[in-house]
Enzyme design. Structure first.
Site, PDB file in Angstrom:
ATOM      1  N   ASN A 154       0.791  -1.193  -0.267  1.00  0.00           N
ATOM      2  CA  ASN A 154      -0.133  -0.061  -0.077  1.00  0.00           C
ATOM      3  C   ASN A 154       0.954   1.433  -0.037  1.00  0.00           C
ATOM      4  O   ASN A 154       0.553   2.361  -0.767  1.00  0.00           O
ATOM      5  CB  ASN A 154      -1.029   0.143   1.079  1.00  0.00           C
ATOM      6  CG  ASN A 154      -0.506   0.069   2.511  1.00  0.00           C
ATOM      7  OD1 ASN A 154       0.601  -0.794   2.764  1.00  0.00           O
ATOM      8  ND2 ASN A 154      -0.948   0.136   3.618  1.00  0.00           N
ATOM      9  N   GLU A 253       3.962  -3.888  12.395  1.00  0.00           N
ATOM     10  CA  GLU A 253       2.929  -2.969  12.440  1.00  0.00           C
ATOM     11  C   GLU A 253       1.822  -3.338  11.453  1.00  0.00           C
ATOM     12  O   GLU A 253       2.057  -3.990  10.277  1.00  0.00           O
ATOM     13  CB  GLU A 253       3.736  -1.517  11.607  1.00  0.00           C
ATOM     14  CG  GLU A 253       2.465  -0.692  11.779  1.00  0.00           C
ATOM     15  CD  GLU A 253       1.941   0.016  10.577  1.00  0.00           C
ATOM     16  OE1 GLU A 253       0.873  -0.237  10.453  1.00  0.00           O
ATOM     17  OE2 GLU A 253       2.844   0.759   9.616  1.00  0.00           O
ATOM     18  N   CYS A 287      -3.392   1.354   6.582  1.00  0.00           N
ATOM     19  CA  CYS A 287      -3.520   0.768   7.939  1.00  0.00           C
ATOM     20  C   CYS A 287      -4.175   1.692   8.808  1.00  0.00           C
ATOM     21  O   CYS A 287      -5.002   1.441   9.634  1.00  0.00           O
ATOM     22  CB  CYS A 287      -2.216   0.282   8.288  1.00  0.00           C
ATOM     23  SG  CYS A 287      -1.039   1.358   8.486  1.00  0.00           S
TER      24      CYS A 287
END
Length: 485
Positions: A154, A253, A287
């Site tokens: 992403n 993460e 995210c």
């Protein structure tokens, strides 16, 4: 001739070469599904060579003068600035980034590498008093050795660079495995830049491999002392288990189910403005993106009306058109998954109030409403341009709904006063909360990371330096010591 033929290779031991696998990966433009380039994939043998190269080169790199290390990082920053247009184009073609998002990502890469340039000067130590007469206690900050970095699709360039640049600057060797869907923007272009900046040969390696072929071999490998992973929570859990078994450090993460709370005394114009950005930046494939908007009952209808009106105005389509803010999802399977979640939420009582049409890999902004937090689009991370808006009657109810998720990455609160926003934020089980702003924020000097199943560890500033180093205690007994026997 393939425009990206220089970037479709593995970078191992300072050499550009094809992988050893028989598999040829077709790297596709997510907007039109055209093949951008083809990559001969790596095998476990290639990974072994990459780790061994990083291990050997790291021994000398650790001894390199701090000013020289810092200069290489500074030169890396300069190269990124000079090649911005090329980097933005690559992010647009390979990851479907809009012009604005791609530029933001390059800015992030520049900023974190600027911060990393200070790390070699901070690899010092201290003298600590001792209980023992005549003893000198030295605590020295040392590199870990070699790190394995796994990055997602992403924000491919930045989510690689924030681990790669900081780990290298702290004196480590690195092997990077980018997502194959963004192998160039998340991997090989970074290797080209560091190579041009004068990073020693073999210290940094990029391997592009499929999990089907290598399995756990990248993480389980005996050489790396730490794995830095950014991606989904299920994969992160598995990597955490492997690292625990092998006594490796790990930085994770992971996913988020981020909420924006809008109190009844909030400035609705500001709340809508920030919510639109926090939800639809990079099509929601972040995210930190807002997944749920939890709005006070008294202002719910007005907020909803304003939000829908603003969402309808967002330009959607080909990301090479600089006017478009929303482009494609990373692949057609992502579209199918999101459409399925929307249909499931409808059966659970959610109502679609803005139905975004689907055009290939592009989904137009989609807005649902629900009276509860218990619908699929609110319970699950959408990772797309879909948001669920939910009313609340009391602040306690809003806080409970916000915390009603296994995730805890980011969040936001719009309130009439900063103090009230902070009061709410302190009750949220999330690593980051932004008052009168939205949830998508990252800065090079701030501790970035989540709670609960959103991850372990912190990135940015001195926290990255702590993650990617260790301390060695060396004591020196300067006078005769008496022992009891």
């Amino acid at each position: 001739m393939d425009k990206y033929s220089g970037l479709n290779k593995q970078f191992i031991a300072g050499e550009w070469r094809d992988g050893s696998s028989e598999e040829i990966y077709e790297d596709k433009n997510p907007y039109n599904q055209e093949v951008v380039t083809k990559i001969k994939m790596a095998t476990q043998k290639d990974i072994d060579e990459a780790y061994e190269s990083a291990k050997q080169a790291q021994k000398d790199w650790e001894k390199v003068n701090a000013f020289e290390k810092s200069e290489i990082m500074t030169k890396t920053v300069q190269i990124m600035k000079e090649r911005r247009e090329e980097l933005v184009e690559l992010l647009t073609i390979e990851s479907g980034s809009s012009y604005i998002k791609a530029n933001v990502e390059v800015d992030f890469c520049i900023s974190i590498t600027k911060e990393a340039a200070s790390y070699p000067m901070r690899m010092g130590g201290e003298i600590v008093p001792s209980l023992v007469p005549g003893k000198e206690n030295r605590l020295l900050r040392r590199p870990l050795g070699v790190l394995g970095v796994i990055s997602p699709f992403n924000f491919p360039m930045y989510l690689s660079m924030r681990s790669v640049a900081t780990a290298l600057a702290a004196g480590n060797g690195v092997v990077l495995k980018p997502d194959e869907q963004t192998a160039m923007s998340g991997g090989t272009i970074i290797a080209k830049i560091f190579e041009e900046a004068g990073l020693p040969k073999g210290l940094f390696n990029v391997v592009i491999a499929s999990i089907e072929e290598i399995g756990d071999g990248f993480v389980d490998h005996p050489i790396p002392r730490m794995i830095s992973f950014t991606g989904s929570t299920p994969v992160g859990k598995h990597i955490g288990e492997l690292c625990g078994k092998n006594i490796k450090k790990v930085a994770l993460e992971l996913g988020g189910n981020n909420a924006l709370i809008v109190l009844e005394d909030a400035n609705l114009e500001e709340a809508v403005h920030s919510a639109i950005f926090g939800k639809f930046m990079h099509n929601g494939q972040i995210c930190m993106a807002i997944n749920r908007i939890i709005v006070a009952e008294k202002v719910h209808d007005e907020f909803l009306e304003k939000f829908i009106e603003a969402a309808k105005k967002i330009s959607v389509g080909d990301p090479t058109n600089q006017k478009n803010m929303i482009g494609p999802l990373i692949n057609p399977e992502a579209v199918k998954r999101i459409v399925g979640e929307i249909e499931k939420a409808k059966t659970e009582g959610a109502k679609v109030v803005l139905e975004g049409k689907v055009e290939g890999s592009v989904i137009h902004p989609t807005v649902l409403t629900s009276n509860t937090n218990n619908v699929a689009t609110a319970q699950n991370e959408m990772f797309g341009p879909v948001v669920t808006i939910i009313p609340f009657s009391t602040e306690e109810e809003a806080i409970e709904m916000c915390n009603d998720t296994p995730y805890g990455l980011s969040g936001a609160v719009h309130a009439g006063s900063i103090e009230k926003g902070v009061e709410i934020a302190l009750q949220l089980e999330t690593g980051m909360v932004h008052i009168n702003d939205q949830s998508v924020n990252d800065e090079p000097l701030i501790a970035f990371g989540g709670e609960k199943q959103s991850g372990i560890g912190r990135f940015g500033g001195r926290w990255s330096l702590d993650e990617f180093t260790t301390f060695q205690w060396i004591s020196a007994q300067n006078q005769h010591r008496e022992y009891p026997f």
